[in-house]
Design a protein around this motif. Structure first.
Motif, mmCIF file in Angstrom:
data_model
loop_
_atom_site.group_PDB
_atom_site.id
_atom_site.type_symbol
_atom_site.label_atom_id
_atom_site.label_comp_id
_atom_site.label_asym_id
_atom_site.label_seq_id
_atom_site.Cartn_x
_atom_site.Cartn_y
_atom_site.Cartn_z
ATOM 1 N N SER A 517 -2.438 -7.725 5.383
ATOM 2 C CA SER A 517 -2.005 -6.655 6.285
ATOM 3 C C SER A 517 -0.829 -5.896 5.689
ATOM 4 O O SER A 517 -0.573 -4.745 6.048
ATOM 5 N N GLY A 518 -0.090 -6.551 4.785
ATOM 6 C CA GLY A 518 1.091 -5.924 4.205
ATOM 7 C C GLY A 518 2.291 -5.932 5.129
ATOM 8 O O GLY A 518 3.290 -5.267 4.857
ATOM 9 N N ALA A 519 2.206 -6.706 6.229
ATOM 10 C CA ALA A 519 3.262 -6.629 7.241
ATOM 11 C C ALA A 519 3.808 -7.988 7.666
ATOM 12 O O ALA A 519 4.527 -8.084 8.656
ATOM 13 N N ASN A 520 3.470 -9.039 6.922
ATOM 14 C CA ASN A 520 4.117 -10.333 7.157
ATOM 15 C C ASN A 520 4.526 -10.912 5.803
ATOM 16 O O ASN A 520 4.224 -10.315 4.760
ATOM 17 N N PRO A 521 5.225 -12.044 5.766
ATOM 18 C CA PRO A 521 5.763 -12.532 4.496
ATOM 19 C C PRO A 521 4.743 -12.867 3.405
ATOM 20 O O PRO A 521 5.136 -13.167 2.273
ATOM 21 N N ALA A 522 3.439 -12.797 3.704
ATOM 22 C CA ALA A 522 2.428 -13.056 2.673
ATOM 23 C C ALA A 522 2.309 -11.907 1.683
ATOM 24 O O ALA A 522 1.657 -12.048 0.646
ATOM 25 N N GLY A 523 2.916 -10.767 1.981
ATOM 26 C CA GLY A 523 2.865 -9.646 1.044
ATOM 27 C C GLY A 523 3.158 -8.337 1.734
ATOM 28 O O GLY A 523 3.055 -8.227 2.956
ATOM 29 N N ASN A 524 3.518 -7.323 0.938
ATOM 30 C CA ASN A 524 3.863 -6.027 1.530
ATOM 31 C C ASN A 524 2.817 -4.952 1.259
ATOM 32 O O ASN A 524 3.042 -3.774 1.512
ATOM 33 N N ALA A 525 1.657 -5.361 0.720
ATOM 34 C CA ALA A 525 0.602 -4.396 0.405
ATOM 35 C C ALA A 525 -0.713 -4.842 1.018
ATOM 36 O O ALA A 525 -0.873 -5.997 1.423
ATOM 37 N N SER A 526 -1.662 -3.924 1.067
ATOM 38 C CA SER A 526 -2.958 -4.230 1.671
ATOM 39 C C SER A 526 -4.049 -3.460 0.953
ATOM 40 O O SER A 526 -4.087 -2.230 0.996
ATOM 41 N N PHE A 527 -4.966 -4.194 0.268
ATOM 42 C CA PHE A 527 -6.114 -3.546 -0.359
ATOM 43 C C PHE A 527 -6.930 -2.831 0.715
ATOM 44 O O PHE A 527 -7.174 -3.363 1.786
ATOM 45 N N GLY A 528 -7.390 -1.645 0.396
ATOM 46 C CA GLY A 528 -8.284 -0.933 1.293
ATOM 47 C C GLY A 528 -7.583 0.009 2.253
ATOM 48 O O GLY A 528 -8.245 0.839 2.877
ATOM 49 N N GLN A 529 -6.281 -0.118 2.392
ATOM 50 C CA GLN A 529 -5.557 0.797 3.269
ATOM 51 C C GLN A 529 -5.070 1.996 2.460
ATOM 52 O O GLN A 529 -4.767 1.897 1.264
ATOM 53 N N VAL A 530 -4.979 3.125 3.139
ATOM 54 C CA VAL A 530 -4.594 4.373 2.478
ATOM 55 C C VAL A 530 -3.251 4.235 1.770
ATOM 56 O O VAL A 530 -3.057 4.748 0.653
ATOM 57 N N GLU A 531 -2.320 3.502 2.390
ATOM 58 C CA GLU A 531 -0.969 3.372 1.824
ATOM 59 C C GLU A 531 -0.961 2.664 0.467
ATOM 60 O O GLU A 531 -0.030 2.833 -0.311
ATOM 61 N N PHE A 532 -2.013 1.887 0.194
ATOM 62 C CA PHE A 532 -2.085 1.201 -1.095
ATOM 63 C C PHE A 532 -2.158 2.205 -2.242
ATOM 64 O O PHE A 532 -1.746 1.911 -3.366
ATOM 65 N N VAL A 533 -2.666 3.387 -1.951
ATOM 66 C CA VAL A 533 -2.757 4.442 -2.958
ATOM 67 C C VAL A 533 -1.725 5.541 -2.714
ATOM 68 O O VAL A 533 -1.076 6.018 -3.650
ATOM 69 N N SER A 534 -1.544 5.939 -1.458
ATOM 70 C CA SER A 534 -0.689 7.104 -1.164
ATOM 71 C C SER A 534 0.756 6.898 -1.576
ATOM 72 O O SER A 534 1.448 7.865 -1.927
ATOM 73 N N ARG A 535 1.228 5.642 -1.569
ATOM 74 C CA ARG A 535 2.616 5.371 -1.950
ATOM 75 C C ARG A 535 2.855 5.527 -3.451
ATOM 76 O O ARG A 535 3.985 5.472 -3.918
ATOM 77 N N ARG A 536 1.793 5.765 -4.200
ATOM 78 C CA ARG A 536 1.918 5.906 -5.651
ATOM 79 C C ARG A 536 2.087 7.364 -6.084
ATOM 80 O O ARG A 536 2.141 7.670 -7.281
ATOM 81 N N MET A 537 2.141 8.274 -5.106
ATOM 82 C CA MET A 537 2.346 9.691 -5.417
ATOM 83 C C MET A 537 3.147 10.342 -4.303
ATOM 84 O O MET A 537 3.254 9.812 -3.198
ATOM 85 N N VAL A 538 3.709 11.493 -4.610
ATOM 86 C CA VAL A 538 4.513 12.239 -3.639
ATOM 87 C C VAL A 538 4.005 13.672 -3.589
ATOM 88 O O VAL A 538 3.855 14.330 -4.634
ATOM 89 N N TRP A 539 3.762 14.160 -2.387
ATOM 90 C CA TRP A 539 3.334 15.552 -2.229
ATOM 91 C C TRP A 539 4.548 16.477 -2.167
ATOM 92 O O TRP A 539 5.516 16.217 -1.460
#
Length: 549
Positions: A517-539
């Motif tokens: 989920s990217g929202a508990n201590p198991a990790g801060n990212a989530s495969f398949g969610q838009v943010e997994f890609v969108s955070r890698r660029m800035v508009w």
């Protein structure tokens, strides 16, 4: 190079699947769909593995050792120091960042075609570095990894087309007509570092590599020293496609450790590295997350619960759970660990089955797998590292009651296989010290809980404190299941209810299931969610004032 008609159609299908969330696989799972007439693993053993377009002078032998044969692979890989890797990446980035989304997608779709031809070889390489069974190695490093990579590509491609490239903006202010011409650009950050793991060297890394590349970033991959070959094959395929399409192959590079020891921190702390993807234990993951000036995507440790309340067919339920516990000897981040069973027992079609009977049935189901001459080795496979064997011993000496002892088993195909059947331990809900952290490997902990409700609370609280990636719940009360889902979702853990047959809680499907989920201590990212890609660029939007004519 523009997208071919075939690639355009596949990409359109992938984007549609992102929105429908139904079953979609771009790469077939059946090994028979891929000719096994290419290079064989034995041809690579004891050789120098050259990267396409790289004139390396120094090669270092990896520490890769087959968990099945206990033989070293003896493969040596090109070694470049950190500054050279970073400088080459920066040079490649200066061109790659200016490419169109069509050019990026064309190169990545072509790369996936090349990778697919390597699936049989990648399966062998994965099997003899990770200890996965042949079929899991094929699917995990082959079609499942490529589906996840295509998922990242599809998300990025759609994002890059979200806004118009140009716009005319008019606004009247008093007697003046304000006219601005605007252009909108998605700017990548630069060099992304992906840090590989030993158990899933391709599946956990390829989605981030593709997410970086479609966003206009370039990728350095720091391979785990015990599992280099599978991802090296993938990187080489991407480099080969880059060369064919006229791009610098250093948009992706392989980084290995020097003789002196790990250099992951050196790479991560390089000021030229802007993005970091990491899969592994929580302590190092927390260090990665703490680095200033870095955008991080982590998958760390988690404690995955199983919640038992009721079933229409308890044997089928326990059979499904036993397989989940046994699959690849629990060496999956989604594998269940803490099995909460109410002290009063579990209901089967309204009849209360006592706790002891449920536990005995579960142990019988596990033994039915581990002691089976054919099913056992194919399901449990091999243990990737000696540390996992030591962890099994440590947990068995923890003071918890041992319900089922771990032991090695006979594998007729690989007599020297490092393996272990699952260990099953028992703790009370009030004495859950052992169950408070991840016990990676074939270690299951039965938690005798006061009630189903208290079990849900314990699992929810533990997920919030320690993290969890998956949760299995066996309960046939619909209203109760709604409550369970809401409770576990508050700790940002998804729940799989009443799985039976050929679907297990360990599995997560590309284009449909989010991985973490990217929202508990198991990790801060989530495969398949838009943010997994969108955070890698800035508009960014640039504005150009137009003088009245």
């Amino acid at each position: 190079m523009p997208l071919s008609e075939v690639h355009s159609k596949k990409l359109e299908e992938a984007i549609k699947a992102l929105h429908t969330r139904g079953h979609y696989e771009a790469f077939m799972e059946d090994p028979r769909s891929y000719p096994n007439d290419g290079q064989k693993l034995e041809e690579l053993l004891g050789t120098n593995f050259s990267m396409m377009g790289e004139d390396a002078k120094d090669f270092l032998e990896s520490s890769e050792k087959s968990p099945f044969t206990q033989q070293m692979l003896g493969v040596s890989y090109p070694f470049l120091n950190t500054s050279t890797l970073a400088n080459q990446a920066e040079k490649a980035f200066e061109v790659w960042r200016k490419t169109s989304r069509e050019e990026r997608a064309s190169l990545l779709m072509g790369s996936l075609d090349r990778i697919a031809k390597l699936f049989p070889l990648m399966a062998e390489a994965t099997m003899h570095t990770t200890g996965q069974s042949s079929i899991m190695a094929f699917q995990a490093s082959g079609p499942h990894s490529s589906d996840r990579a295509l998922e990242s590509l599809a998300i990025g491609y759609e994002l890059l087309g979200r806004y118009p490239k140009h716009a005319d903006w008019h606004k009247r202010v008093g007697k003046q007509e304000i006219h601005l011409k605007k252009n909108f650009v998605a700017k990548p950050y630069g060099i992304g570092l992906s840090i590989g793991c030993s158990t899933f060297p391709v599946w956990n890394s390829l989605p981030s590599i593709f997410a970086n590349l479609i966003s206009g970033n370039v990728s350095l991959h720091k391979a785990h020293p015990s599992a280099v070959l599978p991802i090296a094959l993938v990187l080489n395929a991407i480099r080969e496609e880059a060369i064919e399409q006229g791009f610098d192959p250093n948009i992706v590079q392989l980084a290995i450790d020097p003789k002196e020891g790990p250099r992951t921190k050196e790479l991560a702390e390089s000021p030229m590295v802007k993005l970091i993807d990491y899969t592994g234990g929580s302590p190092f993951g927390e260090y990665i997350e703490s680095l200033k000036g870095k955008i991080t995507f982590t998958e760390k440790s988690g404690v995955n619960p199983v919640l038992m309340r009721s079933s229409e067919n308890l044997n089928a339920t326990l059979g499904n759970l036993a397989f989940s516990l046994s699959l690849y000897s629990g060496q999956m981040c989604t594998a269940p660990q803490n099995i909460f069973i109410p002290a009063e027992g579990v209901f089967e079609n309204g009849e209360l089955i006592p706790f002891d009977v449920v536990v005995k049935s579960l142990l019988k189901a596990i033994r039915g797998i581990s002691e089976h001459e054919k099913i056992g080795p194919g399901t449990l496979a091999s243990i990737q590292s000696e540390q996992t064997i030591e962890r099994i011993k440590t947990s068995s000496n923890s003071g918890a009651q041992i319900l089922l002892e771990a032991s090695s088993f006979s594998d007729s195909h690989f007599p020297n296989s490092r393996n272990s059947s699952p260990a099953v331990l028992l703790v009370e809900e009030d004495e859950m010290d052992l169950a408070q952290s991840e016990c990676f490997g074939p270690i299951a902990i039965v938690v005798k809980s006061k009630s189903f409700e208290s079990a849900v609370k314990s699992a929810k609280d533990l997920a919030a404190e320690q993290g969890a990636i998956s949760c299995a719940c066996y309960c046939i009360d619909g209203k109760l299941n709604e409550w369970v889902a809401d409770e576990m979702n508050q700790s940002f853990v998804p729940v799989s209810f009443n799985l039976e047959g050929y679907i297990w809680v360990n599995q997560a499907a590309a284009f449909s299931d989010f991985h973490l989920s990217g929202a508990n201590p198991a990790g801060n990212a989530s495969f398949g969610q838009v943010e997994f890609v969108s955070r890698r660029m800035v508009w960014l939007g640039n504005r150009y004032f137009q003088k009245p004519e």
